[in-house]
Design an enzyme around this catalytic site. Sequence first.
Site, PDB file in Angstrom:
ATOM      1  CG  HIS A 190      -3.343  -0.107  -6.537  1.00 12.04           C
ATOM      2  ND1 HIS A 190      -3.651   0.533  -5.372  1.00 12.04           N
ATOM      3  CD2 HIS A 190      -3.486  -1.431  -6.261  1.00 12.04           C
ATOM      4  CE1 HIS A 190      -3.975  -0.339  -4.439  1.00 12.04           C
ATOM      5  NE2 HIS A 190      -3.878  -1.564  -4.968  1.00 12.04           N
ATOM      6  NE  ARG A 225      -4.292  -1.277   0.261  1.00 14.03           N
ATOM      7  CZ  ARG A 225      -4.429  -2.307  -0.580  1.00 14.03           C
ATOM      8  NH1 ARG A 225      -3.505  -2.548  -1.503  1.00 14.03           N
ATOM      9  NH2 ARG A 225      -5.496  -3.085  -0.543  1.00 14.03           N
TER      10      ARG A 225
HETATM   11  P1  NDP Z   1      -1.933 -11.361   5.022  1.00 16.00           P
HETATM   12  O1  NDP Z   1      -2.759 -10.775   6.097  1.00 16.00           O
HETATM   13  O2  NDP Z   1      -2.164 -12.773   4.627  1.00 16.00           O
HETATM   14  O3  NDP Z   1      -0.389 -11.228   5.376  1.00 16.00           O
HETATM   15  C1  NDP Z   1       0.150 -10.062   5.934  1.00 16.00           C
HETATM   16  C2  NDP Z   1       1.580 -10.343   6.354  1.00 16.00           C
HETATM   17  O4  NDP Z   1       2.149  -9.118   6.846  1.00 16.00           O
HETATM   18  C3  NDP Z   1       1.669 -11.368   7.483  1.00 16.00           C
HETATM   19  O5  NDP Z   1       2.791 -12.189   7.311  1.00 16.00           O
HETATM   20  C4  NDP Z   1       1.838 -10.478   8.709  1.00 16.00           C
HETATM   21  O6  NDP Z   1       2.529 -11.089   9.800  1.00 16.00           O
HETATM   22  C5  NDP Z   1       2.689  -9.371   8.136  1.00 16.00           C
HETATM   23  N1  NDP Z   1       2.605  -8.186   8.985  1.00 16.00           N
HETATM   24  C6  NDP Z   1       1.508  -7.466   9.324  1.00 16.00           C
HETATM   25  N2  NDP Z   1       1.839  -6.476  10.178  1.00 16.00           N
HETATM   26  C7  NDP Z   1       3.162  -6.590  10.386  1.00 16.00           C
HETATM   27  C8  NDP Z   1       4.088  -5.887  11.194  1.00 16.00           C
HETATM   28  N3  NDP Z   1       3.712  -4.856  11.976  1.00 16.00           N
HETATM   29  N4  NDP Z   1       5.379  -6.286  11.180  1.00 16.00           N
HETATM   30  C9  NDP Z   1       5.776  -7.336  10.434  1.00 16.00           C
HETATM   31  N5  NDP Z   1       4.947  -8.049   9.646  1.00 16.00           N
HETATM   32  C10 NDP Z   1       3.657  -7.671   9.626  1.00 16.00           C
HETATM   33  O7  NDP Z   1      -2.122 -10.394   3.741  1.00 16.00           O
HETATM   34  P2  NDP Z   1      -1.953 -10.753   2.215  1.00 16.00           P
HETATM   35  O8  NDP Z   1      -0.668 -11.440   2.010  1.00 16.00           O
HETATM   36  O9  NDP Z   1      -3.180 -11.392   1.699  1.00 16.00           O
HETATM   37  O10 NDP Z   1      -1.922  -9.275   1.577  1.00 16.00           O
HETATM   38  C11 NDP Z   1      -0.915  -8.362   1.943  1.00 16.00           C
HETATM   39  C12 NDP Z   1      -1.227  -6.979   1.431  1.00 16.00           C
HETATM   40  O11 NDP Z   1      -1.031  -6.901   0.017  1.00 16.00           O
HETATM   41  C13 NDP Z   1      -2.672  -6.502   1.593  1.00 16.00           C
HETATM   42  O12 NDP Z   1      -2.924  -6.075   2.907  1.00 16.00           O
HETATM   43  C14 NDP Z   1      -2.748  -5.372   0.599  1.00 16.00           C
HETATM   44  O13 NDP Z   1      -2.389  -4.164   1.211  1.00 16.00           O
HETATM   45  C15 NDP Z   1      -1.698  -5.738  -0.450  1.00 16.00           C
HETATM   46  N6  NDP Z   1      -2.305  -6.010  -1.759  1.00 16.00           N
HETATM   47  C16 NDP Z   1      -1.954  -5.235  -2.831  1.00 16.00           C
HETATM   48  C17 NDP Z   1      -2.500  -5.469  -4.071  1.00 16.00           C
HETATM   49  C18 NDP Z   1      -2.074  -4.687  -5.260  1.00 16.00           C
HETATM   50  O14 NDP Z   1      -2.663  -4.849  -6.331  1.00 16.00           O
HETATM   51  N7  NDP Z   1      -1.062  -3.844  -5.168  1.00 16.00           N
HETATM   52  C19 NDP Z   1      -3.488  -6.532  -4.278  1.00 16.00           C
HETATM   53  C20 NDP Z   1      -3.751  -7.317  -3.103  1.00 16.00           C
HETATM   54  C21 NDP Z   1      -3.189  -7.041  -1.884  1.00 16.00           C
HETATM   55  P3  NDP Z   1       1.917 -12.387  10.532  1.00 16.00           P
HETATM   56  O15 NDP Z   1       2.132 -13.532   9.546  1.00 16.00           O
HETATM   57  O16 NDP Z   1       2.727 -12.532  11.748  1.00 16.00           O
HETATM   58  O17 NDP Z   1       0.462 -12.112  10.763  1.00 16.00           O
END
Ligand code: NDP
Length: 321
Positions: A284, A236
């Site tokens: 995006h 994001r």
């Molecule tokens: P998930 O919720 O499955 O995974 C998020 C990951 O980020 C997890 O491993 C989580 O850790 C980690 N995380 C969250 N907060 C922190 C933190 N403070 N410190 C370290 N690690 C952190 O999400 P997705 O993989 O499904 O999607 C990720 C993001 O991709 C979405 O939120 C969205 O913003 C973005 N996206 C962008 C798109 C685009 O077209 N550009 C399309 C789709 C998504 P933990 O495993 O410990 O929970």
Amino acid sequence: MNRDGERGKVLLSVTGFDPAAWHDALKQAAPQRDIVLRADKAGDPDITYAVVWKQPPGVLRDLPNLRAVFSIGAGVDHIFSGDEVPDVPIVRVVADDLTERMSEYVVWQVLDHHRKGPLYREQQSKTIWHEVRMQPAAKEVSVGILGLGTLGRDAANKLRMLGFKVAGWSRTPKQMEGVQTYAGRSGLDEFLAVSDVVVCLLPLTQETHGILSASFFEKMKRHGALGAPVLINAGRGGLQVETDIIEALDAGRLGAVTLDVFQTEPLPADSSLWRHPNITITPHCAATSDPRALVPPMVAQMDAHDAGKPLVNLVDREAGY
Ligand code: NDP
């Protein structure tokens, strides 16, 4: 379900997407549900589910029988950035279609930087025939993925299959075969110290806001396999500090950057990011939400929930993702 076999209404509010495509897909998957673009009246008791993307303020207010909100994307920051979100479960997208699209994007951009795409395109524009002799092999390059969630794990596996060394960083400790994993703020420095290319697939939360900033770039691996560190952000725009990215590129702390997401979208025409020679910009589009793939499982969840089954892929409100 009422006596006529009709199910509750679905409120559809998808700013920035074509509502007709989502409406048609919902109607096809849920012929017994009425799909409405706004509540007919305040306090509409018939609306039981909402399907949203960047819903305008107030859209989710006063819906006494709302049972859940479905985000049409994996990220849910767009839901929380509006006004108060009713205290019902929020379901996000977890779907192979979206995951595969994101991994395509990540592999494309990692390979492009690895195989000097920007340089060779520039040379072509000047009719220069010059092979860079010191092309490292994939096995000499380490790609670090910020976020080892649904998207990060799949991208990690696909990069591994291409031979890259892969590291990953998450909030809570994770184990993944063939991936060097790090967790929490205390693991970030070590993660950055081993990563030649950093791919950001984090959600935007209070904790991650602005993480891609000067102090982060300062800690990135210097003099690695690609000469200088590469950053790819498809998470994001709110994760990045754009002035710091330009400063780090100009100072040589970053070698090259790909950005799919921006602090302001669409990226304003006068943004200097557009014109920076070491920045690749995509609008995006890394992993678009395709209603044909995402609506049927959404409706299946609504039906299952109405039948008393628990919802899956729920957002943890406290963590914000
Ligand atoms: P998930 O919720 O499955 O995974 C998020 C990951 O980020 C997890 O491993 C989580 O850790 C980690 N995380 C969250 N907060 C922190 C933190 N403070 N410190 C370290 N690690 C952190 O999400 P997705 O993989 O499904 O999607 C990720 C993001 O991709 C979405 O939120 C969205 O913003 C973005 N996206 C962008 C798109 C685009 O077209 N550009 C399309 C789709 C998504 P933990 O495993 O410990 O929970």
